[in-house]
Design a protein around this motif. Sequence first.
Motif, short mmCIF file in Angstrom:
data_model
loop_
_atom_site.label_atom_id
_atom_site.label_comp_id
_atom_site.label_asym_id
_atom_site.label_seq_id
_atom_site.Cartn_x
_atom_site.Cartn_y
_atom_site.Cartn_z
N GLU A 1 0.83 -1.21 0.00
CA GLU A 1 0.00 0.00 0.00
C GLU A 1 0.86 1.26 0.00
O GLU A 1 0.60 2.21 -0.74
CB GLU A 1 -0.94 -0.01 1.21
N LEU A 2 1.90 1.29 0.83
CA LEU A 2 2.78 2.47 0.87
C LEU A 2 3.46 2.70 -0.47
O LEU A 2 3.68 3.85 -0.88
CB LEU A 2 3.84 2.31 1.96
N SER A 3 3.78 1.63 -1.18
CA SER A 3 4.46 1.75 -2.47
C SER A 3 3.60 2.46 -3.51
O SER A 3 4.12 3.07 -4.44
CB SER A 3 4.84 0.36 -3.00
N LYS A 4 2.29 2.41 -3.34
CA LYS A 4 1.40 3.10 -4.27
C LYS A 4 1.58 4.62 -4.19
O LYS A 4 1.39 5.32 -5.18
CB LYS A 4 -0.05 2.74 -3.98
N GLY A 5 1.94 5.11 -3.01
CA GLY A 5 2.07 6.55 -2.84
C GLY A 5 3.50 7.04 -2.76
O GLY A 5 3.77 8.21 -3.04
N ALA A 6 4.42 6.17 -2.36
CA ALA A 6 5.83 6.56 -2.21
C ALA A 6 6.72 5.46 -2.77
O ALA A 6 7.42 4.77 -2.02
CB ALA A 6 6.15 6.83 -0.74
N PRO A 7 6.71 5.27 -4.08
CA PRO A 7 7.39 4.11 -4.67
C PRO A 7 8.91 4.11 -4.51
O PRO A 7 9.52 3.05 -4.50
CB PRO A 7 6.99 4.18 -6.15
N LYS A 8 9.52 5.28 -4.37
CA LYS A 8 10.98 5.35 -4.30
C LYS A 8 11.53 5.22 -2.89
O LYS A 8 12.71 4.92 -2.70
CB LYS A 8 11.47 6.67 -4.91
N ALA A 9 10.70 5.45 -1.89
CA ALA A 9 11.18 5.44 -0.50
C ALA A 9 11.30 4.01 0.03
O ALA A 9 10.55 3.12 -0.36
CB ALA A 9 10.22 6.24 0.38
N GLN A 10 12.25 3.81 0.94
CA GLN A 10 12.32 2.54 1.67
C GLN A 10 11.12 2.47 2.61
O GLN A 10 10.71 3.47 3.19
CB GLN A 10 13.60 2.47 2.48
N LYS A 11 10.57 1.26 2.78
CA LYS A 11 9.36 1.10 3.58
C LYS A 11 9.64 0.37 4.88
O LYS A 11 10.44 -0.56 4.94
CB LYS A 11 8.30 0.29 2.81
N THR A 12 8.93 0.81 5.92
CA THR A 12 8.92 0.09 7.17
C THR A 12 7.60 0.38 7.87
O THR A 12 6.75 1.10 7.36
CB THR A 12 10.14 0.46 8.06
N CYS A 13 7.43 -0.22 9.04
CA CYS A 13 6.24 0.02 9.86
C CYS A 13 6.64 -0.27 11.30
O CYS A 13 7.69 -0.86 11.56
CB CYS A 13 5.06 -0.84 9.42
N ILE A 14 5.80 0.13 12.25
CA ILE A 14 6.25 0.03 13.64
C ILE A 14 6.52 -1.41 14.05
O ILE A 14 7.53 -1.69 14.71
CB ILE A 14 5.24 0.69 14.60
N ILE A 15 5.68 -2.35 13.67
CA ILE A 15 5.92 -3.72 14.14
C ILE A 15 7.24 -4.25 13.58
O ILE A 15 7.97 -4.98 14.27
CB ILE A 15 4.74 -4.66 13.82
N ALA A 16 7.59 -3.87 12.35
CA ALA A 16 8.87 -4.29 11.78
C ALA A 16 10.03 -3.63 12.53
O ALA A 16 11.06 -4.27 12.80
CB ALA A 16 8.93 -3.93 10.30
N SER A 17 9.87 -2.36 12.88
CA SER A 17 10.91 -1.65 13.62
C SER A 17 11.11 -2.27 15.00
O SER A 17 12.24 -2.40 15.49
CB SER A 17 10.54 -0.17 13.77
N VAL A 18 10.02 -2.66 15.64
CA VAL A 18 10.11 -3.28 16.96
C VAL A 18 10.84 -4.62 16.88
O VAL A 18 11.69 -4.93 17.73
CB VAL A 18 8.69 -3.46 17.55
N ILE A 19 10.52 -5.41 15.88
CA ILE A 19 11.19 -6.71 15.72
C ILE A 19 12.69 -6.52 15.54
O ILE A 19 13.51 -7.22 16.15
CB ILE A 19 10.56 -7.48 14.55
N LYS A 20 13.09 -5.55 14.71
CA LYS A 20 14.52 -5.26 14.54
C LYS A 20 15.15 -4.81 15.85
O LYS A 20 16.28 -5.19 16.18
CB LYS A 20 14.70 -4.16 13.49
N ALA A 21 14.42 -3.98 16.60
CA ALA A 21 14.96 -3.47 17.86
C ALA A 21 15.14 -4.58 18.88
O ALA A 21 16.16 -4.65 19.58
CB ALA A 21 14.02 -2.39 18.42
#
Length: 251
Positions: free
Chosen positions: A105-125
């Motif tokens: 969904e994010l790629s539809k509006g910001a195709p060039k930006a790297q994507k993440t979301c809070i749950i992904a950030s938490v898992i990395k943390a």
Amino acid sequence: MTSYSLPTQVIFDQGRHPHAKIGFVLLATEQTIEDDMRLLLPDEVGCHFTRAPIPDSITVETLTDLGSSLGDAARLILPDGSLDVISYACTSGSLVLGEEQVYAELSKGAPKAQKTCIIASVIKALRAVEAKKIVVVTPYLDSINQMEDDYLQASGFEVLDIQGMQLEKDSDMIRVSPQFIVDYAQRFDSPDADAVFISCGALRSIEVIDQLEQALGKPVITSNQATAWDTMRMAGVMHQLLGYGQLLAQH
């Protein structure tokens, strides 16, 4: 007499935010994340925000319905394509939809930006602080808590306990006192847990991370702390910050 501007060569520099530009898609009801990101990210990093429509009701159903609006919301941030990273800044929303759907969904509006979301950030943390067994405290209803438990277990963590405050309204979540968050986390912490995760970007939990880490003797990960850390690292910004837990100070 008509006056014309003389030809001149305009001088450009890198603008106000030369290090990175990071975008955040928030819920329409959100009142905490903007302040936290501006506090945690350095001045050289641009913070850009947009919002997706949702009523003041955080349930599996409303979060699912919101999913199709993420692309339109993302499209409103820097349409020149200069955005480095974009995050769907909602913990419960990102785990209800799942990372794959969020990024599509994010790629539809910001195709060039790297994507993440809070749950992904938490898992990395959590992985960065080498946590394997965790306790999770949330403001959510049990229907969302169960989904979060399943999501974290599927990501390789042993969830020893997950406790929610049974709040439905975002307008209530933003008013939970930081001291109550401290008491709640201490009440449900386990000596067997490697870390405590305080879930939800609406909670004012960054204010008490250091206090809790000192009291519990272990890392404390919060949604907004993890989001600031992850989006900076994705953008190549290695800024470290004292006062908001081991994650931002050491990783």
